[in-house]
Design a protein around this motif. Structure first.
Motif, mmCIF file in Angstrom:
data_model
loop_
_atom_site.group_PDB
_atom_site.id
_atom_site.type_symbol
_atom_site.label_atom_id
_atom_site.label_comp_id
_atom_site.label_asym_id
_atom_site.label_seq_id
_atom_site.Cartn_x
_atom_site.Cartn_y
_atom_site.Cartn_z
ATOM 1 N N GLU A 87 0.833 -1.200 0.000
ATOM 2 C CA GLU A 87 0.000 0.000 0.000
ATOM 3 C C GLU A 87 0.872 1.256 0.000
ATOM 4 O O GLU A 87 0.559 2.239 -0.671
ATOM 5 C CB GLU A 87 -0.956 0.001 1.197
ATOM 6 C CG GLU A 87 -1.859 1.216 1.168
ATOM 7 C CD GLU A 87 -3.114 1.065 1.999
ATOM 8 O OE1 GLU A 87 -3.284 0.038 2.664
ATOM 9 O OE2 GLU A 87 -3.921 2.011 1.985
ATOM 10 N N LEU A 88 1.961 1.196 0.755
ATOM 11 C CA LEU A 88 2.868 2.358 0.798
ATOM 12 C C LEU A 88 3.345 2.708 -0.612
ATOM 13 O O LEU A 88 3.265 3.861 -1.050
ATOM 14 C CB LEU A 88 4.074 2.030 1.701
ATOM 15 C CG LEU A 88 5.193 3.052 1.708
ATOM 16 C CD1 LEU A 88 4.752 4.328 2.409
ATOM 17 C CD2 LEU A 88 6.442 2.504 2.379
ATOM 18 N N VAL A 89 3.835 1.690 -1.310
ATOM 19 C CA VAL A 89 4.370 1.934 -2.650
ATOM 20 C C VAL A 89 3.247 2.327 -3.614
ATOM 21 O O VAL A 89 3.385 3.268 -4.400
ATOM 22 C CB VAL A 89 5.134 0.693 -3.164
ATOM 23 C CG1 VAL A 89 5.560 0.879 -4.606
ATOM 24 C CG2 VAL A 89 6.343 0.439 -2.283
ATOM 25 N N GLY A 90 2.121 1.615 -3.534
ATOM 26 C CA GLY A 90 1.004 1.894 -4.441
ATOM 27 C C GLY A 90 0.504 3.319 -4.303
ATOM 28 O O GLY A 90 0.288 4.018 -5.296
ATOM 29 N N ARG A 91 0.344 3.749 -3.075
ATOM 30 C CA ARG A 91 -0.146 5.120 -2.854
ATOM 31 C C ARG A 91 0.837 6.145 -3.391
ATOM 32 O O ARG A 91 0.456 7.179 -3.916
ATOM 33 C CB ARG A 91 -0.404 5.364 -1.366
ATOM 34 C CG ARG A 91 -1.688 4.726 -0.894
ATOM 35 C CD ARG A 91 -2.114 5.220 0.471
ATOM 36 N NE ARG A 91 -3.321 4.543 0.892
ATOM 37 C CZ ARG A 91 -4.549 4.867 0.500
ATOM 38 N NH1 ARG A 91 -4.728 5.894 -0.308
ATOM 39 N NH2 ARG A 91 -5.591 4.181 0.901
ATOM 40 N N GLU A 92 2.114 5.846 -3.214
ATOM 41 C CA GLU A 92 3.104 6.814 -3.670
ATOM 42 C C GLU A 92 3.151 6.890 -5.202
ATOM 43 O O GLU A 92 3.273 7.972 -5.776
ATOM 44 C CB GLU A 92 4.473 6.451 -3.094
ATOM 45 C CG GLU A 92 5.394 7.606 -3.173
ATOM 46 C CD GLU A 92 6.324 7.714 -1.981
ATOM 47 O OE1 GLU A 92 5.930 7.322 -0.864
ATOM 48 O OE2 GLU A 92 7.443 8.179 -2.184
ATOM 49 N N VAL A 93 3.041 5.724 -5.851
ATOM 50 C CA VAL A 93 2.999 5.736 -7.319
ATOM 51 C C VAL A 93 1.768 6.513 -7.773
ATOM 52 O O VAL A 93 1.838 7.365 -8.670
ATOM 53 C CB VAL A 93 2.961 4.296 -7.890
ATOM 54 C CG1 VAL A 93 2.729 4.323 -9.400
ATOM 55 C CG2 VAL A 93 4.250 3.552 -7.583
ATOM 56 N N ALA A 94 0.629 6.242 -7.133
ATOM 57 C CA ALA A 94 -0.615 6.910 -7.519
ATOM 58 C C ALA A 94 -0.469 8.423 -7.373
ATOM 59 O O ALA A 94 -0.836 9.188 -8.277
ATOM 60 C CB ALA A 94 -1.764 6.388 -6.664
ATOM 61 N N GLU A 95 0.105 8.837 -6.251
ATOM 62 C CA GLU A 95 0.257 10.268 -6.008
ATOM 63 C C GLU A 95 1.174 10.892 -7.067
ATOM 64 O O GLU A 95 0.871 11.951 -7.611
ATOM 65 C CB GLU A 95 0.827 10.477 -4.607
ATOM 66 C CG GLU A 95 0.638 11.885 -4.098
ATOM 67 C CD GLU A 95 1.307 12.077 -2.748
ATOM 68 O OE1 GLU A 95 1.285 11.148 -1.917
ATOM 69 O OE2 GLU A 95 1.866 13.167 -2.540
ATOM 70 N N SER A 96 2.272 10.207 -7.359
ATOM 71 C CA SER A 96 3.203 10.733 -8.364
ATOM 72 C C SER A 96 2.544 10.850 -9.724
ATOM 73 O O SER A 96 2.843 11.765 -10.482
ATOM 74 C CB SER A 96 4.422 9.828 -8.510
ATOM 75 O OG SER A 96 5.157 9.831 -7.341
ATOM 76 N N LEU A 97 1.675 9.892 -10.058
ATOM 77 C CA LEU A 97 1.035 9.924 -11.376
ATOM 78 C C LEU A 97 -0.207 10.805 -11.372
ATOM 79 O O LEU A 97 -0.842 10.994 -12.411
ATOM 80 C CB LEU A 97 0.640 8.504 -11.809
ATOM 81 C CG LEU A 97 1.786 7.508 -12.070
ATOM 82 C CD1 LEU A 97 1.239 6.134 -12.417
ATOM 83 C CD2 LEU A 97 2.689 8.000 -13.182
ATOM 84 N N GLY A 98 -0.574 11.318 -10.188
ATOM 85 C CA GLY A 98 -1.768 12.158 -10.085
ATOM 86 C C GLY A 98 -3.050 11.359 -10.290
ATOM 87 O O GLY A 98 -4.048 11.883 -10.793
ATOM 88 N N LEU A 99 -3.030 10.090 -9.893
ATOM 89 C CA LEU A 99 -4.203 9.227 -10.071
ATOM 90 C C LEU A 99 -4.674 8.723 -8.713
ATOM 91 O O LEU A 99 -3.898 8.669 -7.759
ATOM 92 C CB LEU A 99 -3.836 8.020 -10.946
ATOM 93 C CG LEU A 99 -3.348 8.324 -12.362
ATOM 94 C CD1 LEU A 99 -2.923 7.038 -13.056
ATOM 95 C CD2 LEU A 99 -4.433 9.024 -13.168
ATOM 96 N N PRO A 100 -5.955 8.335 -8.608
ATOM 97 C CA PRO A 100 -6.395 7.769 -7.338
ATOM 98 C C PRO A 100 -5.787 6.380 -7.111
ATOM 99 O O PRO A 100 -5.452 5.695 -8.081
ATOM 100 C CB PRO A 100 -7.920 7.669 -7.501
ATOM 101 C CG PRO A 100 -8.162 7.687 -8.964
ATOM 102 C CD PRO A 100 -7.032 8.431 -9.593
ATOM 103 N N PHE A 101 -5.667 6.031 -5.830
ATOM 104 C CA PHE A 101 -5.186 4.696 -5.496
ATOM 105 C C PHE A 101 -6.383 3.761 -5.402
ATOM 106 O O PHE A 101 -7.394 4.111 -4.803
ATOM 107 C CB PHE A 101 -4.414 4.743 -4.172
ATOM 108 C CG PHE A 101 -3.993 3.393 -3.696
ATOM 109 C CD1 PHE A 101 -3.001 2.694 -4.378
ATOM 110 C CD2 PHE A 101 -4.593 2.800 -2.595
ATOM 111 C CE1 PHE A 101 -2.623 1.426 -3.949
ATOM 112 C CE2 PHE A 101 -4.212 1.544 -2.173
ATOM 113 C CZ PHE A 101 -3.215 0.859 -2.844
ATOM 114 N N GLY A 102 -6.263 2.601 -5.981
ATOM 115 C CA GLY A 102 -7.375 1.649 -5.983
ATOM 116 C C GLY A 102 -7.291 0.659 -4.843
ATOM 117 O O GLY A 102 -7.787 0.910 -3.745
#
Lengths: 457, 188
Positions: A259-274
């Motif tokens: 979740e840590l990595v997923g949220r960070e990728v999502a934030e960097s891409l400007g997309l919501p985390f699923g």
């Protein structure tokens, strides 16, 4: 100040026990690309995918370095093509698959999923065209994966679709005969397919999902095995209650990392985390095997009596740990038992400890189904459909996801060896208890009605 | 404001904190902060104390040494002004990272890594060694908890540490602290 034990255990998970993020998957909704002109549709699809996920690979690589955890695969999932490309014929569907492939290549992602149809109750013209296109599409493309949902607990089993899929799987395998039927390894038939799976070959973006969303698939069978082995060594009187706790706690830790990595990728891409999908997904490497967990807990090998009981416990404990660690757990979340992708499972299948029938029984308590199973090349399409129907029925009745990824390896017979390469791995061709190749039951077609939801015994 | 910093070092034994704090109390001092650690059997403590205006660091040191003379301790009391250094006043925004070095204990290991951290503007906030010997690499572990300023070029820092790792036959990793926190703690 960090506790040295925590530092060591985190380092061990990454260095020695093969904790990785199996995949960061960006789901991309293609409904706004719809057109009845094939070239317009293809260019909109290509543009939307490359625009939305343009930074996916670079972002994952940066975050990999930041946390010291490998993101093994970067993937895209899209809206079911059978729905968004409904006006097109089979030939055009192949072109669309190649467009998806081109976008995946351009982005440097490993797979793109969503060449899919949802036909549990009936088949639209678009679904029909997509299904017709699957063998050629998967043969000509490299990175495209396909899934077809043929059954659900609410709709029952679409036996016409299942009958058709037997033929499609057979064709797909035959068109890639020189690669042992590789195209069939990128095609999976589902009951109760989740809308947010980040794992392949079943990833697609459900109609109820956001315009674009980042989900992660965390793996780590090696971490669970090591945790169990440590617990057994440290506690003479460890029983299965304690083992379930160990698995649960380990699953929670893996989920946290994901979740840590997923949220960070999502934030960097400007997309919501699923969602995080914590699935014990093996790779064909030592120390990264679900089968080895069965040996660690004391079973002679996966497939031996006791395997179904332990798998039920393992799958449940993984789900409980994941659900505790994250409020957004989804996808398949549990334990996979893919034969060719797991060295230990492939060994058990090769030496006869694990039969197709035992595997089928185990799929009633695992998180997916009959996965990556090579069958003799002369298995008839009807027989493939019959194996699928059995597997779908288990999912429909038990209100769970089941799937069948069967590869009738052309020219191969039971006991031969097939090699697909990469994460798809290799393994033995398993025997099917066929008797007659003819199967008049499958030929009847129609639908098996949805099951009653009361009188549950 | 009459503040002092007290350091107490020596062999660990019961009663060190009891005696030191008793003397501070007799001097009407107030312990504002303290930290104690053990390195195997070696005791170390650092205390920030506010003394009465009339008291002095020298007088307190004499009293502490007299009270603890049978304990074989090294005690120092320094006058302390709470003015912050330039570095504190202009502290850059930082990100917490964990640098771990796994491998055989080598002379100069800490010096080499610390020098590179310093060169890249990195501040060590905590450092611990777990050297147990033997063949398990995880039993020879050096952990640096560090604050990395935002303007540090991570790749340059990683390259410098990789160079040390190659020369000293170590495995050095630089990971953001969040991964350790999220994997280890139940609540975050």
């Amino acid at each position: 100040m960090l506790n040295p034990k925590d530092i060591i255990s985190t380092l061990q998970m990454v260095r020695e026990e093969n904790l990785d993020l199996r995949t960061v998957t960006v789901g991309i909704n293609l409904t706004d690309c719809v057109s009845d002109d094939i070239n317009t549709f293809k260019s909109r699809v290509y543009d939307k995918i490359t625009r939305t996920a343009g930074q996916l690979v670079a972002t994952c690589e940066r975050i990999e370095r930041r946390y010291g955890i490998e993101v093994a695969n970067k993937r895209i999932s899209v809206s079911p093509i059978g729905v968004v490309a409904a006006p097109f014929n089979a030939e055009q569907m192949v072109e669309i698959a190649l467009t998806l492939d081109k976008a995946a290549l351009e982005l440097g992602v490993d797979f793109v999923g969503g060449f899919s149809a949802l036909v549990e109750k009936g088949m639209s013209r678009g679904d029909q065209a997509l299904i017709d296109a699957i063998p050629q599409a998967l043969t000509e493309s490299q990175r495209v994966c396909s899934s077809v949902n043929v059954a659900s607990t609410r709709a029952g089993l679409n036996m016409d679709a299942i009958k058709r899929m037997g033929v499609v799987v057979k064709q797909a395998a035959e068109m890639t005969a020189e690669d042992d039927g590789l195209a069939a390894a990128k095609l999976v038939v589902f009951a109760n397919i989740p809308q947010d799976v980040p794992f392949m070959a079943g990833a697609y973006l459900g109609i109820g999902e956001a315009d674009a969303v980042v989900s992660v698939g965390v793996s780590g069978p090696g971490v669970v095995k090591a945790a169990l082995e440590r617990a057994i060594n440290e506690q003479q009187d460890m029983d299965l209650s304690r083992a379930a706790d160990v698995i649960k706690q380990t699953a929670a830790r893996l989920t946290r990392a994901g979740e840590l990595v997923g949220r960070e990728v999502a934030e960097s891409l400007g997309l919501p985390f699923g969602i995080v999908d914590l699935s014990l997904a093996p790779t064909p490497n030592e120390n990264d095997s679900v089968g080895e967990i069965f040996e660690a807990i004391g079973l002679p090998a996966i497939g031996a009596p006791g395997s179904t009981a332990f798998l039920a416990m393992l799958n449940d404990a993984v789900k409980k740990g994941g659900a505790f660690a994250s409020s957004h757990v989804g996808g398949l979340s549990g334990a996979f038992i893919p034969v060719c992708e797991d060295l230990s499972i492939a060994d058990s299948a090769a030496n006869g400890t694990l039969s197709l029938e035992k595997l089928e029984a185990m799929t009633s308590v695992c998180s997916v189904g009959l996965d990556m199973i090579a069958l003799p090349g002369d298995t008839s399409a009807e027989m493939l459909s019959a194996v699928m129907a059995d597997e779908m029925a288990i999912g429909v009745i038990n209100k769970k996801t089941t799937a069948a990824r069967l590869i009738p390896a052309p020219g191969k017979k039971a006991g031969d060896h097939v090699v697909f390469g990469g994460l798809l791995g290799e393994g033995p061709v398993m025997a099917v208890n066929m008797g007659e190749q003819e199967n008049r039951f499958v030929r009847l077609g129609g639908r098996i009605p949805a099951p009653i939801q009361s009188l549950v015994n | 404001m009459n503040k002092v910093l007290i350091s107490v070092l020596g062999s660990d034994q019961p009663g060190i904190i009891a005696r030191v704090s008793d003397i501070i109390k007799q001097h009407n001092g107030n312990i504002e902060n303290l930290s104690q650690t053990l390195l195997d059997t070696v005791f170390g403590a650092l205390l920030q104390v506010e003394l009465a205006d009339a008291d002095s660091a020298e007088a307190l040191q004499t009293a502490l040494e007299a009270a603890c003379q049978d304990m074989d301790l090294f005690i120092r009391v320094h006058p302390w002004r709470e003015s912050s250094s330039d570095w504190h006043q202009h502290k850059a925004q930082v990100q917490p990272y964990i640098v771990t070095a796994i491998g055989p204990d080598r002379q100069g290991l800490v010096a080499e890594i610390a020098a590179q951290l310093y060169q890249h503007g990195v501040n060590i906030t905590h450092i611990q060694a777990i050297f147990k010997g033997g063949s398990n690499p995880m039993d020879n572990l050096m952990v640096f908890e560090v604050d990395v300023p935002k303007d540090t070029v991570m790749q340059a820092l990683r390259d410098a540490l990789t160079d040390i790792a190659t020369r000293l036959d170590l495995e050095i990793s630089v990971q953001h602290r969040k991964i350790f926190d999220s994997v280890s703690s139940i609540v975050n």
